[in-house]
Design a protein around this motif. Structure first.
Motif, PDB file in Angstrom:
ATOM      1  N   PHE A 105      -4.852  -0.761  -3.925  1.00  0.00           N
ATOM      2  CA  PHE A 105      -3.783  -1.391  -3.151  1.00  0.00           C
ATOM      3  C   PHE A 105      -4.340  -2.442  -2.201  1.00  0.00           C
ATOM      4  O   PHE A 105      -3.712  -3.452  -1.945  1.00  0.00           O
ATOM      5  CB  PHE A 105      -3.015  -0.342  -2.351  1.00  0.00           C
ATOM      6  CG  PHE A 105      -2.205   0.570  -3.208  1.00  0.00           C
ATOM      7  CD1 PHE A 105      -1.092   0.109  -3.861  1.00  0.00           C
ATOM      8  CD2 PHE A 105      -2.566   1.900  -3.369  1.00  0.00           C
ATOM      9  CE1 PHE A 105      -0.330   0.938  -4.658  1.00  0.00           C
ATOM     10  CE2 PHE A 105      -1.824   2.740  -4.166  1.00  0.00           C
ATOM     11  CZ  PHE A 105      -0.707   2.256  -4.813  1.00  0.00           C
ATOM     12  N   HIS A 144       0.849  -1.192   0.000  1.00  0.00           N
ATOM     13  CA  HIS A 144       0.000   0.000   0.000  1.00  0.00           C
ATOM     14  C   HIS A 144       0.887   1.247   0.000  1.00  0.00           C
ATOM     15  O   HIS A 144       1.019   1.936   1.005  1.00  0.00           O
ATOM     16  CB  HIS A 144      -0.901  -0.018   1.228  1.00  0.00           C
ATOM     17  CG  HIS A 144      -2.132   0.797   1.053  1.00  0.00           C
ATOM     18  ND1 HIS A 144      -3.382   0.305   1.292  1.00  0.00           N
ATOM     19  CD2 HIS A 144      -2.313   2.062   0.632  1.00  0.00           C
ATOM     20  CE1 HIS A 144      -4.281   1.246   1.039  1.00  0.00           C
ATOM     21  NE2 HIS A 144      -3.648   2.314   0.645  1.00  0.00           N
ATOM     22  N   THR A 161      -1.050 -10.305  -0.975  1.00  0.00           N
ATOM     23  CA  THR A 161      -0.640  -9.030  -0.389  1.00  0.00           C
ATOM     24  C   THR A 161      -1.815  -8.089  -0.170  1.00  0.00           C
ATOM     25  O   THR A 161      -1.606  -6.918   0.123  1.00  0.00           O
ATOM     26  CB  THR A 161       0.377  -8.320  -1.304  1.00  0.00           C
ATOM     27  OG1 THR A 161      -0.254  -8.076  -2.564  1.00  0.00           O
ATOM     28  CG2 THR A 161       1.601  -9.161  -1.503  1.00  0.00           C
ATOM     29  N   TRP A 162      -3.007  -8.591  -0.327  1.00  0.00           N
ATOM     30  CA  TRP A 162      -4.131  -7.707  -0.049  1.00  0.00           C
ATOM     31  C   TRP A 162      -4.045  -7.219   1.378  1.00  0.00           C
ATOM     32  O   TRP A 162      -3.594  -7.929   2.280  1.00  0.00           O
ATOM     33  CB  TRP A 162      -5.450  -8.436  -0.261  1.00  0.00           C
ATOM     34  CG  TRP A 162      -5.791  -8.552  -1.706  1.00  0.00           C
ATOM     35  CD1 TRP A 162      -5.105  -8.003  -2.748  1.00  0.00           C
ATOM     36  CD2 TRP A 162      -6.877  -9.278  -2.276  1.00  0.00           C
ATOM     37  NE1 TRP A 162      -5.712  -8.346  -3.935  1.00  0.00           N
ATOM     38  CE2 TRP A 162      -6.793  -9.119  -3.676  1.00  0.00           C
ATOM     39  CE3 TRP A 162      -7.915 -10.031  -1.752  1.00  0.00           C
ATOM     40  CZ2 TRP A 162      -7.701  -9.696  -4.549  1.00  0.00           C
ATOM     41  CZ3 TRP A 162      -8.827 -10.606  -2.615  1.00  0.00           C
ATOM     42  CH2 TRP A 162      -8.719 -10.441  -4.008  1.00  0.00           C
ATOM     43  N   ASP A 163      -4.511  -6.017   1.555  1.00  0.00           N
ATOM     44  CA  ASP A 163      -4.270  -5.378   2.831  1.00  0.00           C
ATOM     45  C   ASP A 163      -5.463  -4.483   3.119  1.00  0.00           C
ATOM     46  O   ASP A 163      -5.612  -3.423   2.538  1.00  0.00           O
ATOM     47  CB  ASP A 163      -2.977  -4.553   2.703  1.00  0.00           C
ATOM     48  CG  ASP A 163      -2.799  -3.589   3.834  1.00  0.00           C
ATOM     49  OD1 ASP A 163      -3.390  -3.843   4.898  1.00  0.00           O
ATOM     50  OD2 ASP A 163      -2.074  -2.602   3.666  1.00  0.00           O
ATOM     51  N   HIS A 164      -6.315  -4.956   3.968  1.00  0.00           N
ATOM     52  CA  HIS A 164      -7.534  -4.199   4.239  1.00  0.00           C
ATOM     53  C   HIS A 164      -7.431  -3.340   5.491  1.00  0.00           C
ATOM     54  O   HIS A 164      -8.364  -2.648   5.849  1.00  0.00           O
ATOM     55  CB  HIS A 164      -8.727  -5.162   4.391  1.00  0.00           C
ATOM     56  CG  HIS A 164      -9.000  -5.942   3.141  1.00  0.00           C
ATOM     57  ND1 HIS A 164      -9.722  -7.095   3.122  1.00  0.00           N
ATOM     58  CD2 HIS A 164      -8.634  -5.708   1.862  1.00  0.00           C
ATOM     59  CE1 HIS A 164      -9.790  -7.558   1.884  1.00  0.00           C
ATOM     60  NE2 HIS A 164      -9.141  -6.737   1.106  1.00  0.00           N
ATOM     61  N   ASP A 165      -6.300  -3.418   6.157  1.00  0.00           N
ATOM     62  CA  ASP A 165      -6.213  -2.745   7.450  1.00  0.00           C
ATOM     63  C   ASP A 165      -5.411  -1.456   7.411  1.00  0.00           C
ATOM     64  O   ASP A 165      -5.275  -0.790   8.411  1.00  0.00           O
ATOM     65  CB  ASP A 165      -5.560  -3.685   8.476  1.00  0.00           C
ATOM     66  CG  ASP A 165      -6.379  -4.954   8.626  1.00  0.00           C
ATOM     67  OD1 ASP A 165      -7.609  -4.839   8.585  1.00  0.00           O
ATOM     68  OD2 ASP A 165      -5.785  -6.028   8.759  1.00  0.00           O
TER      69      ASP A 165
END
Lengths: 738, 284, 460
Positions: free
Chosen positions: C383, C63, C391-395
């Protein structure tokens, strides 16, 4: 990448006086401005040291006891990286992550740098002279029975020297303690095959049936087995090997299995019997005693006891029958019970039934010097030491390469009992939990700056003795090799016998040269030539070493398996303390690469966690990141939950190795130590601590954290994309592969 | 390059790889990774830390997603809703795929990342201004940005630990992008050695750190141009061609019986890493 | 509706406008002070970030972009309305723009200057920012002309310099008025210098008109291109949610939209602060509001087109991303963005709200909130849910440093703007005079032909 330009003459110079006094310029060990270092000009440098050109020295990895040979890359007098030594039959040029981190053990900022004497609650730096004098004083008038020497697994000349020292003080209390060792399997193997550690040929098996043997992770000699595994996957006679793993908590080996079967904890032996029974049903000829022993284990009953379906048992039996040779392994998960020996024996029986003994299980080569063979140990030995300590039997306690305050079950109260020893000397690289309890801490060299020999417990092919040699100058002037310390101590008793050895190096050299011929040297070879060649190889291969034939019989007499344990209402869950391939019993936890290297199964870093099956978690209302209290009879820990489907729903798992209260900045305060809450249950035959016998209950504390891990919020899902696909073996053509 | 060449024949300086007019010669470094052999043990990743001076960021920064592992091991599960993962997990070592038509290269405003004649996607730390566009455009997300100044951060390389740093590899300060380089420092040494001896780099002469460590020898690295190299023969045996965005074998009816594939081939980055699918026994 | 009086004396216009350079209402100082305080926050954050590293913004891999880029686009977009009002409407002879184009033009310049800062703030090594410039050097190292980011830098630089030029050239006659009317002091000296000896001769007026028209014509394609190029930063990439052909017009529409909304906000503030009720009349407000409404509908259309192309396209990753935007972590922002951008403008549809100052003030702020969110919703979700699921990043959530700098950028803009209005005439005196003159001529003509009742209803 051995540098071929490097010749023996250079070696001579390094080793002739390299160990002694050559100040290596450019080490950066001290500030030139302070005048602490001698400045050596590069214009007229030592000719073995060329700026920017790396040289390579062979030694042995000491991160675990597998005995992989390593090649250190040294530049400007500093060791930079360790690679496997291709000459070694054990690791053939390969290393694991743990081995790679050996340099971080060496350069670790938390190493003890000078002898420390306890004064009240703090340690005071003292000189070696004073330390030795103090030991001499404390040992004065103490009988050998009042002294105990606790060590981890050890072998080679260090073991010999230790034995000599114990002789000199008339002490018989050499306690060898390894917190995580296949002690039960050793005993079972001894019975089944006649040797504790036979040679295993995964690469020759078409089917490997492993009962919790994590041979790709932390079991015995993982780098060696990994290579065998790669060959096994490539195919034996053109047929790709099939791995079936049976365990209650998925290990990295289980994650690589073609079929991973979850089994009710403790029923591995029953399943083994069930498979033998099924083999008999499918027409395999069983001897009468075996047939009788397994008669009761029909697949319905076994399926009910173990939770493995009858159909699956048949499939495994069919596979084992169709594809020979196969290999059956018993590992940590099968042995960790009060009936662990029975489990292991039942599993080993399968190898006899399938005719694998002599094919995929062979006698290992042995080193013809029994005094150098590895001293292995178990918790039974520690228990006795602990009891004796509690009884106040010892006036002096030495401890080397073991950290029982951390690894002994909390209920054994080792820390309290240790305090009852009169004078406690701990030889340590770090102030670990045990060293903190010592009266005197003597700082050790790192394995990368020390001399030694090592005999691996598991011999890959021919017998070999591994050489440890310094890869660079000592980082800290006040540390000492264990061999040197033992030599100094022994001189306190038998000065005359040992006076010709200035240091451990000369002792070692003399010892090896004495036995030149037996060690493979030509009888008329020059001593220096032999010595340098030996060091250059880093390994002594013993060509004439005999193979003892496997002698064990497929006896089933005395083999009785208990019915599966019923669920304890108060403590309904079984705690599986899992062994992480890099952290193991926690001695390497202060190496930050290992802390940051994600656990292969959960990808968690820098912390402990509790694995729980999603169905159980749903039942208890636990979700990922919940802090749960895991409570057993002997205490409790609070740890984050991780939902993991590779575990039996009636079990939870917490990895070992973290939860240090000392050791160093990278270890202290990260995670929890499940050793502390273990139930003290021992295997009935060997007396080894049954690691998997702990019953616990869990409850939510209400706190939550975000689990620090590498996987993202969608976990191990590929979201319909072709990232890591897999092919069934009947849809793939491996024949043309390179 | 002067202003005039800039306008006249700029394209000569900027090839869209893979190209027919100027093929890689004599080297094109590539990899083949056998996922059936990979056990997911992480040795490659640690070896990469050791070789390439990767900072250990610590728990807090790892929690913030700021880990710097050039080589990461991904663990995937079967997604058919089974109660237990009874066919194990799938491990995938993921690092920079050294794409031939790398999405990162075209977008960098200063040309800090670009293609070497050897087919490596290089990163020039000194030139990087930290716009992070390359990472934004990377489909594999294998680029790692120095969010902090690790050389001066506590406990990253404290005294003594800093002596382990590989002098052949730059220690990166804050604000630059970094990623797997195919151990270009080793490649360079091997090339120079070969050059002084008037020959080409032999197959196996240069190993990447991950390859050298890998206990199951799952990683093969070498020169794809050399028809005798192991990596070339592996690619050939798997019928994977560098300059295709869809392999002929995959277009055949019923798919292919070969294991070789490249991730996100359809996006046309033409990655230089071929993976070989994990196999699972169907008889059990 | 009340419009500018046609019989207002030219001297009165001078007097009224010049008064704004002397004694604004107290609110002016309050706003200026708050703006400077906000800048202080941003400077503090930036100094911290510069020294410690971008990590303090709480970015991560992958991100890597966050509020800086989103806000950068926002400010670039903001700049478009100035050009719209001053150049496009100038060419279209819409004379109602005359009292307000000057401040709109100033808005263009200052929002571009703000946007430019974000380029620097965003960079990991801002001290090497000159690497992005195509300066001749001995090592023959050039920036990468393939990179949309480089086009961006060039487009913005060109647009900024042209805008400054346009603003300045358009001010010359007024600067002369200031010069002639100010008391001696530093300001008089300043005006004397920059009025370039304007005397209002025929020849000067002729040259002035041609120059002004030329720059106006030059500026219009620039304005369209600059935001198309910003759109290219995304559209030229290969990421889901970015790789969309309709992005350039979508971005331009969004830019005009947020610019017009900002003009409404500033119109209301300036009108009060500098007592411009006489010149910034309700009739003008009504026209801007109607224009804004029209643009909002264009934007809504293009927005829906974007969704539709993603939905009916075959790009699974992009579709997944769209679903994630509507249902995932970013859903509250995404729905707010759609609400503010497409529903709120319907308030402007109602006549009685079109000149209702409190309502229009709130609406214009909401529209800009929506437009800012739009930019964020373009940048960040890609991102959080790009191609590579591992590598998904929801936080990821921006830290106070990112928020502080974004917050401070509004202060920076306001500060520049307020200082400008205090030093330079923010209402174009000579053009208002022209307008009044033309209108009175037209009225006279109409009255003469008897087509207009004597109520004095404004032309156009």
């Amino acid at each position: 990448m051995m540098n071929s330009d490097f010749d023996r003459r250079d070696f001579l110079k390094v080793l002739g006086w390299g160990g002694a006094s050559v100040a290596l310029a450019g080490c950066g060990n001290g500030m030139v401005e302070n005048g602490k270092e001698t400045v050596v000009s590069y214009v007229e440098t030592n000719d073995y040291m060329i700026p920017s050109i790396s040289v390579y020295f062979n030694s042995t990895c000491a991160q675990c006891d597998a005995g992989c040979s390593i090649t250190g890359r040294i530049r400007e007098g500093r060791v930079l990286k360790l690679e496997g030594n291709p000459e070694s039959a054990i690791n053939r040029g390969k290393t694991c992550g743990l081995g790679q981190a050996g340099v971080q053990n060496h350069y670790n900022p938390d190493r003890v740098r000078s002898p420390l004497l306890r004064t009240g609650d703090s340690g005071e730096a003292i000189t070696w002279e004073k330390a030795y004098a103090l030991i001499g004083e404390k040992m004065h008038g103490v009988s050998g029975d009042e002294v105990a020497f606790l060590t981890g697994g050890m072998s080679g000349h260090l073991k010999v020297l230790l034995g000599n020292y114990l002789d000199s003080i008339g002490c018989k209390n050499h306690v060898v303690y390894e917190a995580i060792a296949p002690a039960v399997v050793r005993a079972a193997n001894k019975k089944s095959y006649g040797v504790e550690m036979p040679r295993i040929n995964i690469n020759r098996a078409k089917v490997v049936l492993s009962f919790g043997a994590d041979f790709l992770g932390a079991w015995v000699s993982p780098v060696h087995f990994s290579q065998q595994y790669a060959q096994f996957r490539k195919g034996v006679d053109g047929q790709r090997g099939v791995l079936v793993q049976i365990e209650s908590k998925m290990t990295i080996t289980g994650a690589n299995a073609d079929r991973w079967l979850v089994v009710r904890p403790g029923t591995e032996g029953i399943l083994a019997f069930g498979i033998i029974n099924a083999l008999g049903t499918q027409g395999l000829k069983l001897s009468a005693d075996i047939a009788a022993a397994v008669k009761a284990y029909d697949k319905e009953r076994v399926s009910k006891d173990t939770g493995v379906s009858a159909e699956q048992i048949d499939k495994i039996a069919a596979l084992l029958k169709a594809r020979t040779p196969s290999l059956v392994l018993a590992g940590g998960a099968a042995e960790g019970y009060a009936h662990g020996s029975q489990n292991a024996a039942a599993i080993n029986l399968l190898n006899h039934v399938l005719g694998n003994v002599g094919k995929t299980i062979e006698a290992a080569a042995v080193v013809p010097f029994p005094q150098m063979e590895p001293a292995t140990g178990n918790t039974a030995a520690l228990k006795k030491l602990n009891d004796d300590l509690a009884a106040g039997k010892y006036k002096v306690l030495f401890s080397y390469a073991a950290n029982p305050v951390f690894t002994a079950p909390g209920a054994m109260k080792f820390k309290e009992n240790m305090a009852k020893a009169g004078f406690k000397v701990v030889f340590a690289q770090y102030l670990d939990e045990t060293a903190l309890q010592a009266d005197l801490v003597l700082p050790l060299n790192s394995p990368l700056e020390d001399w030694g020999t090592q005999v691996p417990e598991y011999m890959a092919e021919g017998a070999q003795i591994n050489i440890l040699q310094p890869l660079m100058e000592k980082l800290h002037p006040e540390t000492s090799g264990m061999g040197d310390i033992l030599l100094a101590l022994i001189k306190q008793r038998r000065a005359e016998d040992y006076k010709k050895f200035d240091d451990y190096y000369s002792y070692l050299r003399t010892a090896l040269l004495q036995n030149k011929v037996a060690l493979g040297g030509a009888g008329n070879a020059d001593d220096d030539v032999f010595w340098n060649e030996t060091l250059s190889r880093g390994i002594i291969k013993l060509p004439g070493a005999t193979h003892a034939a496997l002698s064990g019989k497929s006896a089933v007499a005395g083999l009785s398996l208990p019915a599966p344990a019923s669920i304890d209402a108060q403590y309904p869950l079984q705690l599986i303390p899992s062994v992480n391939a890099s952290l193991r019993d926690g001695r390497n936890t202060n190496q930050p690469w290992l802390q940051e290297s994600p656990d292969p199964m959960t990808t968690i870093v820098w912390d402990s966690w509790m694995e729980i099956h999603p169905s159980k978690a749903a039942e208890l209302g636990i979700s990922e990141g919940d802090i749960v209290e895991v409570a057993g009879k002997n205490g409790s820990v609070k740890v984050q939950a991780y939902l993991f489907s590779g575990i039996h729903p009636d079990a939870i798992s917490i990895p070992l190795g973290r939860g240090h209260e000392a050791l160093g900045r990278y270890a202290k305060g990260y995670g929890v130590n499940p050793f502390q809450i273990l139930d003290v249950v021992f295997d009935k035959e060997t007396g080894e601590l049954a690691l998997h016998e702990t019953r616990v209950k869990i409850s939510k504390t209400g706190e939550r954290v975000i689990v620090v891990k590498d996987e993202g919020p969608v976990g191990g899902r590929q979201m319909g994309q072709k990232i890591a696909p897999k092919l069934p073996s009947d849809k793939v053509n491996l024949s043309g592969e390179i | 390059m002067s202003i005039s060449t800039l306008f006249e024949n700029y394209s000569e300086y900027r090839h869209i790889h893979p190209v027919d007019d100027v093929p890689h010669n004599p080297y094109k470094w590539a990899m083949a990774i056998d996922l059936d052999a990979c056990s997911g043990c992480n040795a490659c990743s640690v070896a990469c830390y050791a070789e390439n001076n990767l900072p250990v960021v610590g728990r807090e920064k790892f929690a913030h997603g700021q880990a710097m592992h050039w080589m990461r091991i991904e663990r995937y599960w079967d997604e058919d809703g089974r109660e237990f993962p009874d066919q194990g997990a799938r491990f995938l070592p993921m690092m920079c795929q050294q794409c031939e038509a790398a999405p990162c290269e075209t977008v960098c405003p200063v040309g800090a990342t670009n293609h070497t004649p050897d087919g490596i996607n290089s990163q020039i730390y000194n030139r990087c201004i930290g716009s992070r566009y390359c990472s934004a455009n990377c489909p594999y997300k294998v680029r790692y940005f120095n969010w902090w100044d690790y050389p001066t951060t506590d406990n990253v390389w404290p005294a003594e630990m800093n002596q382990q740093l590989n002098p052949d590899v730059t220690v990166r300060g804050k604000g630059v992008m970094e990623k797997c380089t195919f151990c270009i420092q080793r490649v360079t040494v091997a090339k120079n050695d070969a050059k002084t001896q008037g020959r080409l780099v032999r197959d196996g002469e240069v190993q990447t750190a991950c390859q050298q460590a890998c206990p199951t020898s799952a990683i093969t690295f070498g020169n794809l141009v050399d028809p005798n190299s192991t990596v070339h023969r592996k690619w050939q045996a798997q019928q994977v061609e560098l300059d295709k965005d869809e392999q002929t074998k995959d277009m055949a009816e019923g798919g292919s019986e070969l294991r070789g594939y490249r991730i996100y081939e359809q996006l046309r980055p033409f990655p230089s890493v071929m993976y070989m699918e994990r196999v699972r026994e169907s008889a059990i | 509706m009340k419009d500018i009086r046609e019989d207002i004396a030219w001297a009165q216009i001078n007097k009224d406008v010049l008064k704004s350079l002397e004694n604004p209402r107290k609110l002016y100082w309050v706003i200026l002070f708050i703006a400077i305080a906000m800048v202080g926050v941003a400077v503090g954050c930036e100094v911290y970030q510069y020294n410690v590293g971008l990590g303090v913004g709480n970015f991560d891999n992958p991100h890597v972009w966050g509020l800086y880029i989103a806000t950068f686009i926002f400010w670039i977009g903001m700049s478009h309305s100035g050009t719209l009002l001053s150049a496009i409407l100038h060419l279209m002879h819409a004379d109602w723009r005359k009292p307000i184009y000057r401040f709109a033009e100033a808005m263009t310049t200052f929002s571009l200057m703000t946007a430019g800062l974000f380029v620097a703030v965003h960079l990991g090594r801002v001290w090497q920012i000159y690497f992005a410039l195509p300066y001749p050097n001995m090592r023959q190292v050039w920036p990468n002309f393939q990179s949309p980011l480089l086009w961006d830098a060039m487009a913005i630089f060109t647009y900024l310099s042209s805008s400054i030029l346009f603003l300045y050239v358009g001010m010359i006659p007024d600067l002369a008025i200031c010069r002639d009317n100010m008391h001696p002091g530093w300001r008089k000296k300043l005006y004397t210098a920059i009025a370039l000896g304007w005397e209002g001769t025929d020849r000067q007026w002729r040259n002035f008109r041609i120059t002004y028209l030329t720059i106006a014509c030059f500026l219009i394609p620039l304005a369209v291109s600059v935001h198309s190029i910003v759109a290219s930063d995304f559209a030229m990439s290969q990421q889901p949610g970015w790789h969309i052909t309709s992005f350039p017009p979508y971005f331009v529409a969004g830019a005009l939209y947020s610019g017009c909304a900002a003009i409404i906000t500033l119109f209301i503030i300036l009108r009060y602060v500098f007592k411009f009720e006489e010149y910034m009349t309700m009739s003008i407000l009504k026209k801007i509001v109607r224009l804004t409404f029209a643009i909002s509908m264009v934007w809504t259309y293009l927005n829906l087109v974007e969704y539709a192309t993603v939905w009916y396209g075959h790009d699974e990753a992009a579709k997944h991303l769209l679903i994630q935007k509507a249902t995932g972590t970013y859903a509250p922002f995404w729905w707010t963005m759609n609400f503010c951008g497409s529903v709120v403008p319907f308030i402007m549809f109602f006549k009685r709200f079109q000149t209702h100052i409190p309502v229009m003030f709130s609406v214009s702020l909401l529209l800009n909130l929506g437009m800012w969110l739009e930019r964020w919703m373009i940048v960040s979700p890609t991102f959080a849910d790009g191609y590579y699921p591992w590598t998904w990043d929801h936080d990821q959530w921006p830290s106070f440093v990112q928020w502080g700098i974004v917050f401070g950028s509004f202060g920076w803009f306001t500060m520049l703007f307020m200082i400008f209005c205090k030093i330079f005439p923010s209402v174009s005196m000579y053009e208002v005079k022209e307008m009044v003159y033309h209108r009175s001529q037209a009225t006279k003509k109409l009255q003469a032909t008897g087509k207009l009742a004597a109520t004095g209803k404004g032309a156009h």
